[in-house]
Design a protein around this motif. Structure first.
Motif, PDB file in Angstrom:
ATOM      1  N   LEU A  42       0.832  -1.214   0.000  1.00 13.92           N
ATOM      2  CA  LEU A  42       0.000   0.000   0.000  1.00 13.92           C
ATOM      3  C   LEU A  42       0.860   1.254   0.000  1.00 13.92           C
ATOM      4  O   LEU A  42       0.589   2.223  -0.693  1.00 13.92           O
ATOM      5  CB  LEU A  42      -0.890   0.041   1.237  1.00 13.92           C
ATOM      6  CG  LEU A  42      -2.266  -0.591   1.166  1.00 13.92           C
ATOM      7  CD1 LEU A  42      -3.011  -0.330   2.458  1.00 13.92           C
ATOM      8  CD2 LEU A  42      -3.066  -0.028  -0.002  1.00 13.92           C
ATOM      9  N   THR A  45       2.080   1.793  -3.458  1.00 17.70           N
ATOM     10  CA  THR A  45       1.078   2.147  -4.479  1.00 17.70           C
ATOM     11  C   THR A  45       0.321   3.421  -4.114  1.00 17.70           C
ATOM     12  O   THR A  45      -0.176   4.118  -5.002  1.00 17.70           O
ATOM     13  CB  THR A  45       0.023   1.026  -4.664  1.00 17.70           C
ATOM     14  OG1 THR A  45      -0.641   0.835  -3.408  1.00 17.70           O
ATOM     15  CG2 THR A  45       0.649  -0.263  -5.116  1.00 17.70           C
ATOM     16  N   ARG A  47      -2.584   3.676  -2.699  1.00 17.45           N
ATOM     17  CA  ARG A  47      -4.052   3.582  -2.799  1.00 17.45           C
ATOM     18  C   ARG A  47      -4.649   3.404  -1.403  1.00 17.45           C
ATOM     19  O   ARG A  47      -5.019   2.312  -0.996  1.00 17.45           O
ATOM     20  CB  ARG A  47      -4.449   2.401  -3.694  1.00 17.45           C
ATOM     21  CG  ARG A  47      -3.995   2.567  -5.131  1.00 17.45           C
ATOM     22  CD  ARG A  47      -4.651   3.746  -5.833  1.00 17.45           C
ATOM     23  NE  ARG A  47      -6.107   3.697  -5.821  1.00 17.45           N
ATOM     24  CZ  ARG A  47      -6.847   3.050  -6.727  1.00 17.45           C
ATOM     25  NH1 ARG A  47      -6.289   2.410  -7.713  1.00 17.45           N
ATOM     26  NH2 ARG A  47      -8.170   3.065  -6.664  1.00 17.45           N
ATOM     27  N   GLY A  51      -9.823   1.565  -3.821  1.00 14.02           N
ATOM     28  CA  GLY A  51      -8.784   0.794  -4.494  1.00 14.02           C
ATOM     29  C   GLY A  51      -8.929  -0.696  -4.257  1.00 14.02           C
ATOM     30  O   GLY A  51      -9.875  -1.154  -3.615  1.00 14.02           O
ATOM     31  N   ASP A 250     -10.856   2.385   5.357  1.00 12.33           N
ATOM     32  CA  ASP A 250      -9.494   2.611   4.870  1.00 12.33           C
ATOM     33  C   ASP A 250      -8.893   1.337   4.279  1.00 12.33           C
ATOM     34  O   ASP A 250      -9.140   0.238   4.775  1.00 12.33           O
ATOM     35  CB  ASP A 250      -8.581   3.039   6.022  1.00 12.33           C
ATOM     36  CG  ASP A 250      -8.832   4.478   6.432  1.00 12.33           C
ATOM     37  OD1 ASP A 250      -9.298   5.255   5.585  1.00 12.33           O
ATOM     38  OD2 ASP A 250      -8.573   4.807   7.597  1.00 12.33           O
ATOM     39  N   ALA A 251      -8.055   1.515   3.271  1.00 11.26           N
ATOM     40  CA  ALA A 251      -7.369   0.372   2.661  1.00 11.26           C
ATOM     41  C   ALA A 251      -6.480  -0.338   3.687  1.00 11.26           C
ATOM     42  O   ALA A 251      -6.359  -1.567   3.674  1.00 11.26           O
ATOM     43  CB  ALA A 251      -6.548   0.840   1.467  1.00 11.26           C
TER      44      ALA A 251
END
Ligand SMILES: *Cc1c(COP(=O)(O)O)cnc(C)c1O
Length: 329
Positions: A42, A45, A47, A51, A250-251
Motif C-alpha cells: 500500500l 502504491t 491507494r 482501491g 481505509d485500505a
C-alpha cells in the motif's frame, strides 16, 4: 487437537496471574507478516482510500455473509445510520429497537432523524421475538432493528415474516455476530440490510475503526456507496447528487480484515471450545449462562451469565485478578 490462537489468547494468564478480559495479541502475531507485506504494498502504491484492497475485502465479506453486496464504511454506527437513511427512514418514522443493546443501535435511529421505540426482549434469550415486534407496531413504524446480541440470533424466520406482514424494513445490527448463523444461514443475510462493526474488540476487528453494510439489493447498495462518499455521482469527482457524508473503510484496515477473515472460522471454533469448557465448569457454581436458541450457531462475541448478586460476584472476581469489560480496548 491444536488450540487456535483465539483460544490460547482467552485461556492465557498474564505473568502476574491476571486473567485479561480479552487479549488480541496472539491473533495479531499470527497475521503479522501478512499485514507487514500488505502495508508495504500500500505504501508503495499509495491507494489508501478505496482501491483494490477495499474492493477485495468487500467482495470477500459479501461472499462470507452469503449476500450480493458489502459496502465498507468508517464504523458500525455509521453503517447503521447509512442503512436507515438509504432505506428512506427519517423524520416521523418509528423504528423498533430492543431496550438492551449497545447505545449505537438507538443512537443511529436518532441520527437518522427517526424515533426509536424501545421494546423489551424475551426473558430467556434476551432477544426480540416476532410477538414482541407485533405488539409494538403502529401506523408510523417503518423498520425494526434486530440485534444479534452477544453473537446470538433470534428466530429470524418469524421476524422476517412479521416484518413482511407489516411492510417494515428489517435491519440487522450484526456488530456482535460475525459468522453467527440461524438455520445454517449467516447473520447479515436475513435483513433488507445488515450492519457490521470492525471495532478492534469485535470478533472480526480492524487496527482501528471500520464497518460494513451488506445487502442483496443492488439499488440499495448503490445508494449506500453514494451516501458514504459525499453523495458523489459514480465515476465523477465533483458531481454530488445528494448530501452524503465521508464514511469510508481505509485500505489499511481492509488489508487487516482480509488477513483475519481467512482465520475467522478457526478462531470462532476456538471460542466455542472455550465456551464448552466454561459451561462444564460453571455448571458447578450455579451460574446461568445465556445460551443461543437451538437453531443458532453463535459466534459467541460474549459469554454472559446471570447471577443473583452481580456486584458481589464482580468484586470477588476482581479481587482474584479476573478483569471485566472496562479494561477492554
Ligand atoms: C459495537 C456495536 C455497534 C457500533 O459499532 P462501532 O463500530 O463501535 O460504531 C453497534 N451495535 C452493536 C450491537 C455493537 O456491539
Amino acid at each position: 487437537m491444536t488450540v487456535p490462537a483465539q483460544a490460547q489468547a482467552d485461556l492465557r494468564l498474564e505473568d502476574d496471574g491476571r486473567v485479561p478480559f480479552a487479549d488480541l495479541r496472539p491473533m495479531h502475531d499470527e497475521i503479522a507478516s501478512e499485514i507487514d507485506d500488505a502495508w508495504k504494498r500500500l505504501r508503495t502504491t499509495g491507494r489508501f482510500i478505496g482501491g483494490p484492497a477495499v474492493e477485495r475485502f468487500e467482495q470477500e465479506w459479501a461472499s462470507y455473509c452469503g449476500v450480493q453486496h458489502a459496502v465498507g464504511v468508517a464504523n458500525g454506527t455509521d453503517a447503521l445510520v447509512l442503512a436507515l437513511r438509504a432505506l428512506g427512514i427519517g423524520p416521523g418514522d418509528e423504528v423498533i429497537v430492543p431496550a438492551n443493546t449497545f447505545i449505537a443501535t438507538a443512537e443511529a435511529v436518532v441520527l437518522a432523524g427517526a424515533i426509536p421505540v424501545f421494546v423489551d426482549v424475551h426473558p430467556e434469550s434476551l432477544l426480540l421475538t416476532a410477538t414482541i415486534v407485533d405488539a409494538a407496531v403502529t401506523e408510523r413504524t417503518a423498520a425494526v432493528m434486530v440485534v444479534h446480541l452477544y453473537g446470538h440470533m433470534p428466530d429470524m424466520e418469524a421476524l422476517v415474516a412479521t416484518a413482511r406482514r407489516h411492510r417494515l424494513a428489517l435491519v440487522e445490527d450484526a456488530a456482535q455476530a460475525h459468522g453467527s448463523s440461524y438455520a445454517g444461514k449467516r447473520a447479515g443475510s436475513f435483513g433488507d440490510v445488515a450492519c457490521f462493526s470492525f471495532y478492534p474488540g469485535k470478533n472480526l476487528g480492524a487496527f482501528g475503526d471500520g464497518g460494513a453494510v451488506v445487502t442483496n439489493d443492488d439499488a440499495l447498495a448503490r445508494e449506500l456507496r453514494c451516501m458514504a462518499d459525499h453523495g458523489r455521482t459514480e465515476g465523477t469527482k465533483y458531481e454530488h447528487r445528494l448530501v452524503g457524508t465521508n464514511s469510508r473503510l481505509d485500505a489499511l484496515q481492509a488489508c487487516v480484515l482480509s488477513a483475519k477473515l481467512m482465520r475467522l472460522d478457526a478462531w470462532t471454533a476456538g471460542r466455542r471450545m472455550i465456551v464448552d469448557v466454561y459451561r462444564d465448569q460453571l455448571a458447578l457454581g450455579g451460574l446461568r449462562l445465556v445460551e443461543p436458541l437451538a437453531d443458532v450457531m453463535s459466534a459467541w462475541h460474549l459469554l454472559v451469565s446471570r447471577v443473583e448478586d452481580r456486584e458481589t460476584v464482580r468484586t470477588v472476581l476482581g479481587l482474584r485478578g479476573v478483569e471485566d469489560r472496562k479494561s477492554v480496548v
